[in-house]
Every structure is written in structure tokens, then in C-alpha cells.
Design a protein around this motif. Sequence first.
Motif, mmCIF file in Angstrom:
data_model
loop_
_atom_site.group_PDB
_atom_site.id
_atom_site.type_symbol
_atom_site.label_atom_id
_atom_site.label_comp_id
_atom_site.label_asym_id
_atom_site.label_seq_id
_atom_site.Cartn_x
_atom_site.Cartn_y
_atom_site.Cartn_z
ATOM 1 N N SER C 198 84.937 43.194 33.588
ATOM 2 C CA SER C 198 86.443 42.525 33.261
ATOM 3 C C SER C 198 86.873 44.331 32.990
ATOM 4 N N VAL C 199 86.743 45.098 33.194
ATOM 5 C CA VAL C 199 87.276 46.290 32.307
ATOM 6 C C VAL C 199 89.049 46.431 33.218
ATOM 7 N N GLY C 200 89.122 45.742 34.842
ATOM 8 C CA GLY C 200 90.216 45.916 35.303
ATOM 9 C C GLY C 200 91.472 45.651 34.431
ATOM 10 N N GLN C 201 91.284 44.424 33.119
ATOM 11 C CA GLN C 201 92.299 43.798 32.609
ATOM 12 C C GLN C 201 92.415 44.431 31.776
ATOM 13 N N LEU C 202 92.071 45.632 30.968
ATOM 14 C CA LEU C 202 92.525 46.418 30.331
ATOM 15 C C LEU C 202 93.824 46.989 30.461
ATOM 16 N N THR C 205 97.061 52.565 28.429
ATOM 17 C CA THR C 205 96.174 52.863 26.901
ATOM 18 C C THR C 205 95.455 52.562 26.252
ATOM 19 N N THR C 206 95.258 51.460 26.407
ATOM 20 C CA THR C 206 93.395 50.931 25.749
ATOM 21 C C THR C 206 92.285 51.590 26.672
ATOM 22 N N VAL C 207 92.763 51.856 28.453
ATOM 23 C CA VAL C 207 91.645 52.112 28.414
ATOM 24 C C VAL C 207 91.427 54.065 27.998
ATOM 25 N N ILE C 208 92.168 54.422 28.076
ATOM 26 C CA ILE C 208 92.506 55.551 27.760
ATOM 27 C C ILE C 208 91.725 56.108 26.490
ATOM 28 N N ALA C 209 92.040 55.598 25.192
ATOM 29 C CA ALA C 209 91.893 54.836 24.192
ATOM 30 C C ALA C 209 90.196 54.899 23.814
ATOM 31 N N LEU C 265 85.868 55.346 33.025
ATOM 32 C CA LEU C 265 85.899 56.466 33.017
ATOM 33 C C LEU C 265 87.020 56.622 34.090
ATOM 34 N N HIS C 266 86.923 55.618 35.458
ATOM 35 C CA HIS C 266 86.797 56.226 36.282
ATOM 36 C C HIS C 266 88.300 55.412 36.716
ATOM 37 N N LEU C 267 88.989 54.555 35.603
ATOM 38 C CA LEU C 267 89.723 53.964 35.601
ATOM 39 C C LEU C 267 91.374 55.280 34.692
#
Lengths: 101, 199, 616
Positions: C198-202, C205-209, C265-267
Motif C-alpha cells: 500500500s505504499v503507493g497511497q502515501l 512528502t511523506t514518502v520522502i520523509a 526508495l523507488h518512489l
Amino acid sequence: MTVPGSWYLVLSALLFSLGALGFFTRRNILIMFMSLELMLNAVNLTFVTFSRMLGDIGGQTLVFFVLVVAAAEVVVGLGIIMAIFRRRSSATADDLSIFRG
Amino acid sequence: MIDLLATQITLPDLITFLVAGIAVVLGALGVVLMRNPVHSALSMIMTLFAVAVLFIEQDAQFLAAVQVIVYAGAIVVLFLFVIMLLGVDKKEYLGKDKLRGQRPLAFISVLIIFVEILTLARGNWATGAKATVMSTTSPISNVEQLARAIFTTYLLPFEATSVLLIVAVVGAVVLVRRVDEKPGSAEQPKELETESEMK
Amino acid sequence: MLLPLAGSVFNMAFGKRLKRPFAGVIASLVVVASFALAVVAWLGLLGKPSGQRVYDFTLFNWISSGNLHLNVGAYLDPLSITMILFVTGISALIHVYSIGYMGHDERFSSFFVYLNLFVFAMLVLVLSDNFVFTFLGWEGVGATSYWLIAFWFERPTAAAAGKKAFIVNRIGDFGYLTAMFLLFTNLGSLSYGKVFGSVGQLSHTTVIAIAILFFVGAVGKSAQLPLFVWLVDAMEGPTPVSALIHAATMVTAGVYLMARVSPILHLTAGVGTLIAYVGVITAFVAAMAATSQTDIKKVLAYSTVSQLGYMFLGIGTGQYVAAIFLMVTHAFYKALLFLGAGSVIHGMHDEQNIKRMGALGKLMPATAVTFILAWLSIAGLPPFSGFWSKGDVLAGAYQSSVILWVIGALTAILTAYYMGREVYLVFFGQRRFDPTVKVHESPKVMLIPLYVLATLSVIGGALNLPISDKFRFLENWLTPVFGNALAQSTISSSARFALGAADGVFALIGIGFAWSLWVKSSSRPAVEPAFLAAGWGIDGFYDRVIARSSTRMSQFFTDVIEVKVVDGATMSVASLVGLLGKYVRKVQSGYIRNYALYISIGALVILGYFVTRAGA
């Protein structure tokens, strides 16, 4: 038809109260112990009364177990009293107050 | 008497109850008020007998027998034995209590207990389903009913009580056993001496 | 996989009573056994088609609180099995080696307790199927490594090094924890499967953090800039520990973590670039520092930091397979280097300064040969394993940015140079040590692991040969794990070949430099500036800026806050309790009847409540 159950309940309440009174006011351990037995008997009486009122043998079964436990309790309790008496040569509860704060 | 007739109480029942009830109360008063422990014990026998009578009156014959045998026969005798053994059949001072406030408080609380129990007994306190083990109205005798209940539904508690009794016997033996004491060690242990100093 | 724990517990309980070698033998046996199990699991995975090579079993539910459901379970996929294979394999070798190396130590059995515990924690880290459990292992390897660094705690420097490792790692742990919290608040789960699903839902900015925070955690554990200072001091520990923890396994936990979170990281392309630059700069800085060290182990420590930088370069450029490949081969040759160094130290009776060695090649032939093989491997000469793995990383860097490649290439030259310097100073040239010292070759039990590792260092490159797709075993093996997170190779085969040739040339240049400078002489102050020897002065900087100011702050707290506020509060609470007790004490009269009365009054109140209230 016999006496209504509520009479028995009043009687057992009276018995219980007397037992409690004896436990609180007497200083002889043995008599305190006897008062305890009186209270147990009061409870037994209510059990039997309820057993009759509800028409169910369960109450009497419980009394049976209470009797057994009371017997065991008396045996151990008197043993403890004996052991204490051997050390203190006194059967007065008030002498056993070394745990005073 | 009108009341009694209305509730259809037969006279023998009434007399039995009254006599036994008075005996119960008198015996209990004796236990509480007698100064000599032996007298207390004897009063207790009276109470226990009276309770046994009340058991019979309420169709609990087996329990009445057990009450007489175990309580009056064994427990009170045990009490008397201990009283004799310890030699505490001397009179106890029943005058002013050393504990300030103990006696009035005791009276008050006992009174409240009495009132509360009466209140409880008056109300209708059945909650939930009735735990019916076996109806007492069935034609079989009381002893058989009790035996069925104990050896079927309550078999496990019954076995547990047998264990309890054995443990109690062993415990009593251990407690009362006379350890080989040296002649000089009859004096009081140290911590009890400090206690008397504190007084 | 619980075997090392069992071994550790066993040694903890009985270690003192066992005769000397037995504790070590048992410890080694359990690790060997877990290696065997890992091999079995690996074969099991091999039997499956490549897309479904995942075992995910749940042992039991560990914590269930609100939305948080944590299972204790294992997650076996090609990535974790690769880690486990080389972790248990190398651990087993190092355990065997330690039997010889620690033979004279007084707390022989407790050493093996720690070692086994470490292996257990490492397996937990790698096998866990959720972030929390990985964190447990993460802290477990941390804790055991502090114990092992400070194993000779009677030396103040060792104790201080243990503390330093502990404190510096806290910074990294903070990053890891925060990342975990962020993941949980946003996704409501911490198991790998659910998070990556479900990482795609983030939000972006959250992903970067999250990615940056995980990277901070990895930086702490894997000793990257600016948190690498602890690793160098950690050389105070026994040498097998350095080999096991600070070269082969624990420090790679950061790399493993990065590879694990590759879907996150890929995102975020930016974070990848950041990682790549931090990695390559670390690699360069550490390599420079390594050129000026005089302690045989500190050279290796900086070299480790530098190699880890390479791995992060690989991660940052999306070359996860290359990073893992380098991690594995690095584990082989760096463990070999450390164990060789340990063998030298052992043979020289605890001499660690390379300036006071020399010409040991004849006295310790087996150690010298294996050490040189490792050197050639790390320098990146063609047939050895280091050439292939480093070549992959550098090729990936070239594909992503020429700057990265240039710095990486420079570092490669430096690597060959400083390792050459060490080899020449230790094994060639003149004797510079006290002739009364009786140098001896190490016992068999230490040499056998050296032979095994040397073989692996030489042929380790065969894991992933770039000749044709068929020979890229590791890549084919790992690709399903990373999926599309893996950067596609766009370099033509001729360019790839040219890059490889360049790598070989770089290695030769470095070795040539080292040869010309160090084979004859042992003292060239011109190329050993003091600030490099002091690790670019970063340590001193930390000391001045952070340590002292915090000391001053602590002083303030002791003098003012402690005395006035904390003491005042505790004292007044204490006196209040005392006052209260003085009055309440009277309640406890010691008379049974009195107590009975109190009990009955309590019962009365409860009963009264029922009579008056419950009936209504």
C-alpha cells in the motif's frame, strides 16, 4: 405447612450478628473461633432455608462443602493456637500485636 | 394466631421452630457472654443442636445428622480438648475493653449488619437463571438427592475437599508436633521482647 | 534459526564450568548448524519458480493493540536468504577462528555467549517479516556489538569506544523509529507485505520523509558520513569481533535495510540521489583517511567505511543487486583481511602499528598469502571477486551520473593504494620490529577459516559474471525481490567492457603508487598529513562542538535544576508521606479484633450499597 422461610432468615441474621459481636468483643482466641463457627452456622442455615424455598438441592450441597471446609479450618486453626500457646502461654488475641505499626 | 392460621402453619411446626430458635439465640448469647471458655463451648453445642433441629424441620435430614456428628461430636470436642490441654479454662476479664472504641463500634456495626441482612432477605434478589441441580420435590429421599448431586455435578469439588482434608490433617500434625527443644530455649524469642519494650 | 540463541543460553548457563575450548566448539557448532539450515532453506527456495520464491510463515501473534497487530514470523525471500547464507557462513568461520584467537582470554565463554547472541539478533533482523521485529534485531546486534567492542572493558579506551558506538547509533535508531512511526500512522501496519503493498497511497512528502529517516537509520548502523566515527574506535574490540560485526555483517544491516525498503526508495528519486552522493563522498573521505593510518586495524576500518559507501552508492543509483553483490564479496574479503590482521596481531603479540612490522611475509607465509589475495580482491584486480562487484557498482554510477563515477573511480585508486601500503609495510620491506619478539604463524584453527575465505574472495565474483545474462546468477536470483525498483541497465556491452578495463587499470595504478612509495621506505610524512590520520578531524569537531556543550548543559542541570527543582520536589513529597504516615500509623494497631472490625465495616459499606442502590 411449616414456618415461612423469612422467619428462618431472621433467625440466621440474628445468629450471624451474635457471632460477629462475639468475634469483635472477646479476647480469648478460642471464643473468637467459636464465634466464627456461629457465623458459619448462620450462613448454613440460610443455605438450607433457600434450598427449601427454591426447591433445589444445590443449597444443601453447598452446606455439605461448608461443613467439610469448616472442619478443616478448625483443625488447622486449633493447631495454630496450640503452636502459639506453646510459645506465649497465653490465649489472648490482644497479646499478638507485634505487627503494630 | 389469626396470622398463623392464614398462612396455615401447623402447631407442631411452630413449636419446633420457636423452641429451636430460642435455643439457637440463647446458645449464641452464651458463647458470646460466658466468661469461661468451657461454658462457651457447651453453649455452642446447644446452638449447633438447635440448628440441626432446624435442618430437620426443613427436610435436610442428612445435613442435620452431619451437623450433629461433625460439629457437636467432633469440632466441639476438639475445642474442649484444646481448652483442657492449654489450661485456659480460667475466666476472662469482660469489663472495660482495652481497645478504645472497639466495643461501641462493634455494637454499631453488628447492628447495621443485622439490619442489612434483614433488608436483603426481604427483597427479591434472584438474579439470572436459577442454578437447578435437582428438585427437592421429587419423591426420592433427601440423602439420595444429596448423594446424586455431590457425586455427579459436584464430583470435582468433592474430590478437592478430600485433598483439603488431608492437607489440613498434615498441617495440623506439623503445627502441633513438638520439636526437640533444648532446656534453655523455653524463654520468649527475641522479637517478642522488643514488642513488650514498645508498650 | 533459533539455534544461536540456544547456544548462547547454553553457554551462559554452563560456560563457566566447561573446559576452555568446549564453549567455543559448541558455539561454532550451533552456527554451523544454522548455516546448514540456511542452505536447506535456500535449496527449498531454489526448487520453486522464480516468481514465487517467498516463504512467509507466521509463528504467533506477538502484540495486538488497537490497530497494531504484530506477528512473530519469518519472511524468507531471495534477498533475506542471501543475507542469511553469508551471515551464518562467515559467522561460522569467525567462530572457529575465535577459538584460536581468544584461546588465552579469561572470559572465553562469555565471548562466545556474545557472539552467538549477535548471530541470533542478526538472524532476527534479516528474517523478520515486519519493521518492529527487524528493529528488535537491529537493536540486538547493536547491543551485542557494544558488549563486544567493550569486551576488554578494563581498557578505558575500549569502554569509551563501546559507549561511543552506542551513542552514535542512537542517532540512527532515532531515524529508524521515526520512520516506523510515520509508516504506522499513515498505513496502519508495519508488516513488510502490507506496507509495500500500500505504499503507493502515501503522499509524496511523506514518502520522502520516511525514506530519508530510514536512510538516517542506515547511516548510523552502517557508519556513513557523518556518523562513521564509531566504527573506527570500535577497533578496540577483539579482532574477530571487528571481522564479524564491523566488516562482514552488522554494518551491512543498513544496506540490507535500504534494499528491503527499496519499494519506498523507488518512489523518491531525490532521496536516491542523496543516498548515492552521501555514499560516494563517504567512500572517498574514508579512503583518504585510510591512506594515513598506522594501525593495521584502523586502515581496515576506514576501508570498511569506504566500501560501505560504495554499497550506498549502489543503492542510491538503483543498483540494488550490485550493492548486495558488493556486500557479499566485501564480507568475504574484508572478513579475510580482518582475520589476517588478527593473525598478524596474534603472531606479533599484540603489536598493531604497521610501521613496526615489515618482512612478515617469510615468517607468516599462510597469513601473508591469504592477506594478499584479499588485498588484490579489494583493490579490484580482474579475476578476483572485488573487481566484479565494484565494477557493477561503478557501472551503475556511470549510468546515473558521471560525477559519481569520477569520485568512485578516484576512490578505487585510493583503495588499491592504501591497501597496497598496508601490505607492503606489513609483509615486505625490512624488519622494523624488535628482533627479540618471537613471531610465529597462527595455529591451524585460525588458518583454516583464512583459507576458506581466501578461496571465496577469489572466486566470489562468479556469483554474478557480466559475461552474459545466463551467468548473472545473483541478479536473476534477486530481481523478483526488487521488481521495478531496480534500475535498468542501459549501458552497451562495449561500454561495460571499457569501464571494466578502466577499473582494472585504476587498481593497477593504485598498486603501482603504493609499490613505488612504500616498498622501500616506511616513513613518508608528505603523503600522511596529520588531519587525515585523525580522520579529517571529524572526531575532534564532534568533541568540541557537541560533547563539550552538552557537558556544560549537564553541569547546569546538576547544579541548578537537580538541587532546586528535582530535589526540592522529592524531598517535600517524602516529608508529606512521612507526616501522613505518622497519623495513619495508628490504624495499624496490631490487634486482630480491630482489623476484623475494619474489614466488617468495609463489608458493611459494600453491602449497604447493594441494599440501598442495587435493589432499586
